[in-house]
Design a protein around this motif. Structure first.
Motif, PDB file in Angstrom:
ATOM      1  N   SER A   1      14.872   8.112  -2.807  1.00  0.00           N
ATOM      2  CA  SER A   1      15.134   9.190  -1.851  1.00  0.00           C
ATOM      3  C   SER A   1      14.144   9.164  -0.697  1.00  0.00           C
ATOM      4  O   SER A   1      14.521   9.353   0.467  1.00  0.00           O
ATOM      5  N   ILE A   2      12.865   8.911  -1.005  1.00  0.00           N
ATOM      6  CA  ILE A   2      11.863   8.825   0.061  1.00  0.00           C
ATOM      7  C   ILE A   2      12.246   7.741   1.063  1.00  0.00           C
ATOM      8  O   ILE A   2      12.234   7.952   2.285  1.00  0.00           O
ATOM      9  N   ASN A   3      12.615   6.587   0.558  1.00  0.00           N
ATOM     10  CA  ASN A   3      12.802   5.436   1.437  1.00  0.00           C
ATOM     11  C   ASN A   3      14.133   5.449   2.176  1.00  0.00           C
ATOM     12  O   ASN A   3      14.182   5.053   3.341  1.00  0.00           O
TER      13      ASN A   3
ATOM     14  N   LYS B   1       0.840  -1.199   0.000  1.00  0.00           N
ATOM     15  CA  LYS B   1       0.000   0.000   0.000  1.00  0.00           C
ATOM     16  C   LYS B   1       0.873   1.246   0.000  1.00  0.00           C
ATOM     17  O   LYS B   1       0.636   2.178  -0.780  1.00  0.00           O
ATOM     18  N   LYS B   2       1.897   1.259   0.857  1.00  0.00           N
ATOM     19  CA  LYS B   2       2.801   2.405   0.891  1.00  0.00           C
ATOM     20  C   LYS B   2       3.573   2.530  -0.419  1.00  0.00           C
ATOM     21  O   LYS B   2       3.806   3.640  -0.913  1.00  0.00           O
ATOM     22  N   GLY B   3       3.956   1.380  -0.993  1.00  0.00           N
ATOM     23  CA  GLY B   3       4.676   1.411  -2.255  1.00  0.00           C
ATOM     24  C   GLY B   3       3.838   1.978  -3.378  1.00  0.00           C
ATOM     25  O   GLY B   3       4.352   2.715  -4.240  1.00  0.00           O
ATOM     26  N   LEU B   4       2.535   1.656  -3.404  1.00  0.00           N
ATOM     27  CA  LEU B   4       1.642   2.189  -4.433  1.00  0.00           C
ATOM     28  C   LEU B   4       1.504   3.699  -4.294  1.00  0.00           C
ATOM     29  O   LEU B   4       1.526   4.430  -5.302  1.00  0.00           O
ATOM     30  N   ILE B   5       1.367   4.181  -3.055  1.00  0.00           N
ATOM     31  CA  ILE B   5       1.270   5.627  -2.835  1.00  0.00           C
ATOM     32  C   ILE B   5       2.561   6.309  -3.288  1.00  0.00           C
ATOM     33  O   ILE B   5       2.523   7.357  -3.960  1.00  0.00           O
ATOM     34  N   ASP B   6       3.704   5.719  -2.937  1.00  0.00           N
ATOM     35  CA  ASP B   6       4.990   6.271  -3.376  1.00  0.00           C
ATOM     36  C   ASP B   6       5.067   6.323  -4.897  1.00  0.00           C
ATOM     37  O   ASP B   6       5.576   7.293  -5.475  1.00  0.00           O
ATOM     38  N   LEU B   7       4.583   5.274  -5.563  1.00  0.00           N
ATOM     39  CA  LEU B   7       4.631   5.223  -7.022  1.00  0.00           C
ATOM     40  C   LEU B   7       3.795   6.338  -7.637  1.00  0.00           C
ATOM     41  O   LEU B   7       4.232   7.002  -8.587  1.00  0.00           O
ATOM     42  N   ILE B   8       2.607   6.560  -7.103  1.00  0.00           N
ATOM     43  CA  ILE B   8       1.734   7.615  -7.631  1.00  0.00           C
ATOM     44  C   ILE B   8       2.389   8.980  -7.455  1.00  0.00           C
ATOM     45  O   ILE B   8       2.424   9.803  -8.386  1.00  0.00           O
ATOM     46  N   ILE B   9       2.937   9.238  -6.261  1.00  0.00           N
ATOM     47  CA  ILE B   9       3.595  10.519  -6.001  1.00  0.00           C
ATOM     48  C   ILE B   9       4.825  10.682  -6.883  1.00  0.00           C
ATOM     49  O   ILE B   9       5.074  11.755  -7.448  1.00  0.00           O
ATOM     50  N   ALA B  10       5.602   9.599  -7.035  1.00  0.00           N
ATOM     51  CA  ALA B  10       6.816   9.662  -7.846  1.00  0.00           C
ATOM     52  C   ALA B  10       6.484   9.911  -9.319  1.00  0.00           C
ATOM     53  O   ALA B  10       7.160  10.699  -9.991  1.00  0.00           O
ATOM     54  N   LEU B  11       5.462   9.255  -9.835  1.00  0.00           N
ATOM     55  CA  LEU B  11       5.048   9.489 -11.214  1.00  0.00           C
ATOM     56  C   LEU B  11       4.605  10.930 -11.418  1.00  0.00           C
ATOM     57  O   LEU B  11       4.967  11.569 -12.421  1.00  0.00           O
TER      58      LEU B  11
ATOM     59  N   GLY C   1      20.336   4.090   4.956  1.00  0.00           N
ATOM     60  CA  GLY C   1      19.026   3.473   4.762  1.00  0.00           C
ATOM     61  C   GLY C   1      18.981   2.455   3.649  1.00  0.00           C
ATOM     62  O   GLY C   1      18.260   1.455   3.730  1.00  0.00           O
ATOM     63  N   GLY C   2      19.757   2.685   2.583  1.00  0.00           N
ATOM     64  CA  GLY C   2      19.673   1.832   1.404  1.00  0.00           C
ATOM     65  C   GLY C   2      20.225   0.440   1.612  1.00  0.00           C
ATOM     66  O   GLY C   2      19.699  -0.535   1.064  1.00  0.00           O
TER      67      GLY C   2
ATOM     68  N   ALA D   1       6.009  10.802   8.686  1.00  0.00           N
ATOM     69  CA  ALA D   1       5.446  12.027   8.119  1.00  0.00           C
ATOM     70  C   ALA D   1       6.541  13.016   7.733  1.00  0.00           C
ATOM     71  O   ALA D   1       6.517  13.602   6.643  1.00  0.00           O
ATOM     72  N   GLY D   2       7.518  13.215   8.604  1.00  0.00           N
ATOM     73  CA  GLY D   2       8.577  14.176   8.311  1.00  0.00           C
ATOM     74  C   GLY D   2       9.638  13.626   7.390  1.00  0.00           C
ATOM     75  O   GLY D   2      10.063  14.284   6.433  1.00  0.00           O
ATOM     76  N   SER D   3      10.096  12.399   7.647  1.00  0.00           N
ATOM     77  CA  SER D   3      11.210  11.855   6.868  1.00  0.00           C
ATOM     78  C   SER D   3      10.823  11.613   5.415  1.00  0.00           C
ATOM     79  O   SER D   3      11.618  11.849   4.497  1.00  0.00           O
ATOM     80  N   ARG D   4       9.600  11.161   5.169  1.00  0.00           N
ATOM     81  CA  ARG D   4       9.166  10.932   3.786  1.00  0.00           C
ATOM     82  C   ARG D   4       9.044  12.246   3.029  1.00  0.00           C
ATOM     83  O   ARG D   4       9.399  12.330   1.847  1.00  0.00           O
ATOM     84  N   ALA D   5       8.557  13.278   3.703  1.00  0.00           N
ATOM     85  CA  ALA D   5       8.446  14.589   3.054  1.00  0.00           C
ATOM     86  C   ALA D   5       9.826  15.136   2.702  1.00  0.00           C
ATOM     87  O   ALA D   5      10.034  15.695   1.612  1.00  0.00           O
ATOM     88  N   MET D   6      10.792  14.988   3.603  1.00  0.00           N
ATOM     89  CA  MET D   6      12.147  15.471   3.318  1.00  0.00           C
ATOM     90  C   MET D   6      12.775  14.705   2.158  1.00  0.00           C
ATOM     91  O   MET D   6      13.403  15.301   1.268  1.00  0.00           O
ATOM     92  N   GLY D   7      12.610  13.377   2.152  1.00  0.00           N
ATOM     93  CA  GLY D   7      13.165  12.585   1.070  1.00  0.00           C
ATOM     94  C   GLY D   7      12.568  12.954  -0.271  1.00  0.00           C
ATOM     95  O   GLY D   7      13.275  13.033  -1.289  1.00  0.00           O
ATOM     96  N   LEU D   8      11.273  13.209  -0.291  1.00  0.00           N
ATOM     97  CA  LEU D   8      10.595  13.629  -1.520  1.00  0.00           C
ATOM     98  C   LEU D   8      11.131  14.974  -2.000  1.00  0.00           C
ATOM     99  O   LEU D   8      11.434  15.158  -3.186  1.00  0.00           O
ATOM    100  N   PHE D   9      11.285  15.915  -1.076  1.00  0.00           N
ATOM    101  CA  PHE D   9      11.792  17.234  -1.454  1.00  0.00           C
ATOM    102  C   PHE D   9      13.223  17.144  -1.982  1.00  0.00           C
ATOM    103  O   PHE D   9      13.588  17.836  -2.938  1.00  0.00           O
ATOM    104  N   ILE D  10      14.049  16.316  -1.371  1.00  0.00           N
ATOM    105  CA  ILE D  10      15.429  16.156  -1.830  1.00  0.00           C
ATOM    106  C   ILE D  10      15.457  15.664  -3.276  1.00  0.00           C
ATOM    107  O   ILE D  10      16.260  16.129  -4.096  1.00  0.00           O
TER     108      ILE D  10
END
Length: 258
Positions: free
Chosen positions: A100-102, A49-59, A198-199, A165-174
């Protein structure tokens, strides 16, 4: 919720308005909300579920960048650039954003670590964006200011926790900053400490789960846990030493790029 909301409000109020920047801000808020609702849920969301949300945001993020900027990227530490097919840039952009998000999310686990590493990396991208994307460099400055305010309360022992909430937003912005710099591949250097921290854990779990291959058997992941529990570093030592390594890498990369 607090520092990402402050970033979004300040970004809308004080950065010259463009549809592109507004989309990035909304996507960062969306990434934050996905992490927030996962944190707040009585039953944690499953990885798919989280991966699908990440995919939509990344696309959405990759498509937005290509739509407004094209698909030309610089080759790090050279004067060369290459124009990719748009479909290929979108695919690679999705990989960058998801990664970057993950890795940023996985680097959250020691008071002040994820925020400090993120500020160092965003600060480097702020400098790179000054020439080609000055408006986005303002967004970088606002994000750093928002994280700094958060860090005041997150210094060990923390009064506020980062959470997904915070770490995912920062990774997305980066990831957005990497693309807007025109030199997204340099993220591999500017974010190297987070990528390794993390990787490696993501790679270790994925290889064992899907291919039954075990690696790094004597190494705790994320690496900040190895530093604390195996090497005996205190939380402040872990934060300072990881940040110093990342800062040196960023200074070196900027010196070779500018």
């Amino acid at each position: 919720l607090i520092f990402v909301a402050a970033f979004a409000i300040a970004g809308i109020l004080f950065v010259p308005f463009t549809a592109e920047n507004l989309i990035y801000i909304l996507l960062v808020v969306g990434g934050m909300l996905s992490g927030y609702f996962d944190d707040a849920s009585e039953t944690p969301w499953n990885e798919y579920k989280k991966g699908l949300i990440d995919l939509i945001i990344a696309l959405a993020g990759a498509f937005t960048y290509v739509n407004f900027n094209g698909s030309t990227i610089a080759i790090p530490f050279t004067s060369l650039s290459v124009t990719l097919p748009r479909w290929l840039y979108i695919i690679l952009g999705v990989v960058l954003i998801w990664g970057s998000i993950n890795v940023t999310n996985c680097s959250d686990g020691v008071d002040g670590l994820s925020g400090t590493l993120s500020m160092v990396t965003i600060g480097a991208f702020l400098i790179l964006c000054l020439q080609g994307a000055p408006e986005f460099s303002l967004l970088c400055g606002i994000m750093i200011a928002a994280i700094l305010a958060y860090q005041w309360f997150n210094a060990s022992p923390s009064l506020l926790m980062m959470g997904d909430a915070g770490s995912r937003a920062m990774g997305l912005f980066i990831a957005f900053a990497a693309m807007k710099s025109g030199n997204p591949l340099i993220y591999l250097v500017l974010g190297l400490v987070m990528i390794l921290d993390g990787g490696l854990g993501l790679a270790k779990i994925s290889l064992k789960r899907f291919l039954k291959i075990s690696i790094l058997k004597n190494t705790r992941t994320p690496l900040h846990d190895h530093a604390r529990k195996n090497k005996g570093w205190s939380d402040p030592q872990t934060v300072y030493r990881f940040a110093i390594i990342q800062a040196v890498l960023c200074f070196a990369a900027l010196a070779l790029s500018l």
